[in-house]
Motif scaffolding. Sequence first.
Motif, mmCIF file in Angstrom:
data_model
loop_
_atom_site.group_PDB
_atom_site.id
_atom_site.type_symbol
_atom_site.label_atom_id
_atom_site.label_comp_id
_atom_site.label_asym_id
_atom_site.label_seq_id
_atom_site.Cartn_x
_atom_site.Cartn_y
_atom_site.Cartn_z
ATOM 1 N N LEU A 1 0.854 -1.190 0.000
ATOM 2 C CA LEU A 1 0.000 0.000 0.000
ATOM 3 C C LEU A 1 0.885 1.233 0.000
ATOM 4 N N THR A 2 0.635 2.125 -0.955
ATOM 5 C CA THR A 2 1.433 3.341 -1.081
ATOM 6 C C THR A 2 0.504 4.543 -1.183
ATOM 7 N N HIS A 3 0.781 5.570 -0.387
ATOM 8 C CA HIS A 3 0.015 6.816 -0.460
ATOM 9 C C HIS A 3 0.555 7.619 -1.634
ATOM 10 N N VAL A 4 -0.320 7.915 -2.583
ATOM 11 C CA VAL A 4 0.115 8.612 -3.793
ATOM 12 C C VAL A 4 -0.330 10.064 -3.817
ATOM 13 N N GLY A 5 -0.872 10.553 -2.702
ATOM 14 C CA GLY A 5 -1.293 11.945 -2.599
ATOM 15 C C GLY A 5 -2.804 12.081 -2.703
ATOM 16 N N GLY A 6 -3.294 13.175 -2.172
ATOM 17 C CA GLY A 6 -4.721 13.441 -2.249
ATOM 18 C C GLY A 6 -5.577 12.423 -1.528
ATOM 19 N N GLY A 7 -5.007 11.733 -0.560
ATOM 20 C CA GLY A 7 -5.757 10.720 0.168
ATOM 21 C C GLY A 7 -5.918 9.405 -0.569
ATOM 22 N N GLU A 8 -5.323 9.280 -1.746
ATOM 23 C CA GLU A 8 -5.436 8.071 -2.555
ATOM 24 C C GLU A 8 -4.346 7.061 -2.186
ATOM 25 N N ILE A 9 -4.739 5.789 -2.185
ATOM 26 C CA ILE A 9 -3.812 4.694 -1.896
ATOM 27 C C ILE A 9 -3.696 3.811 -3.130
ATOM 28 N N ALA A 10 -2.485 3.562 -3.572
ATOM 29 C CA ALA A 10 -2.234 2.623 -4.672
ATOM 30 C C ALA A 10 -1.888 1.274 -4.058
#
Length: 126
Positions: free
Chosen positions: A23-32
């Motif tokens: 799980l990676t936080h990609v900004g704007g509260g979005e998780i990849a």
Amino acid sequence: MTFTWKTPPWERHEDCTHMAVTLTHVGGGEIAVASESVRGDNATDALADLLMGPGGAAKMSLPGLVGVVVRRGIDVMWMAQPPIEAAVSDTGEWTIAVHGVDEADVTAFSADDVRDLLARLRAAYG
């Protein structure tokens, strides 16, 4: 830390036994999320296989790393759309929740846990 295996998971010639979801936080509260199958006798072994396999350590050095969820067994549908939620708590820490599976089959590792294991593996195996 002393590792008890005779052959490290990333050097074994056997079928995969677990799934790992990074799980990676990609900004704007979005998780990849990125899912892959890994080998090991338990969740820690499976995480070691993820970390020490090709390209594994490079993925874990990401500044947005939230954690890794390891599940025993292989379920292609679960890998394609894992029922995992990550959220920031009131204290600013990431929390990871997994739905619809037996808790005994799932282990969630925080970013700090992942980086700590990677450092220990590098110290022991280079």
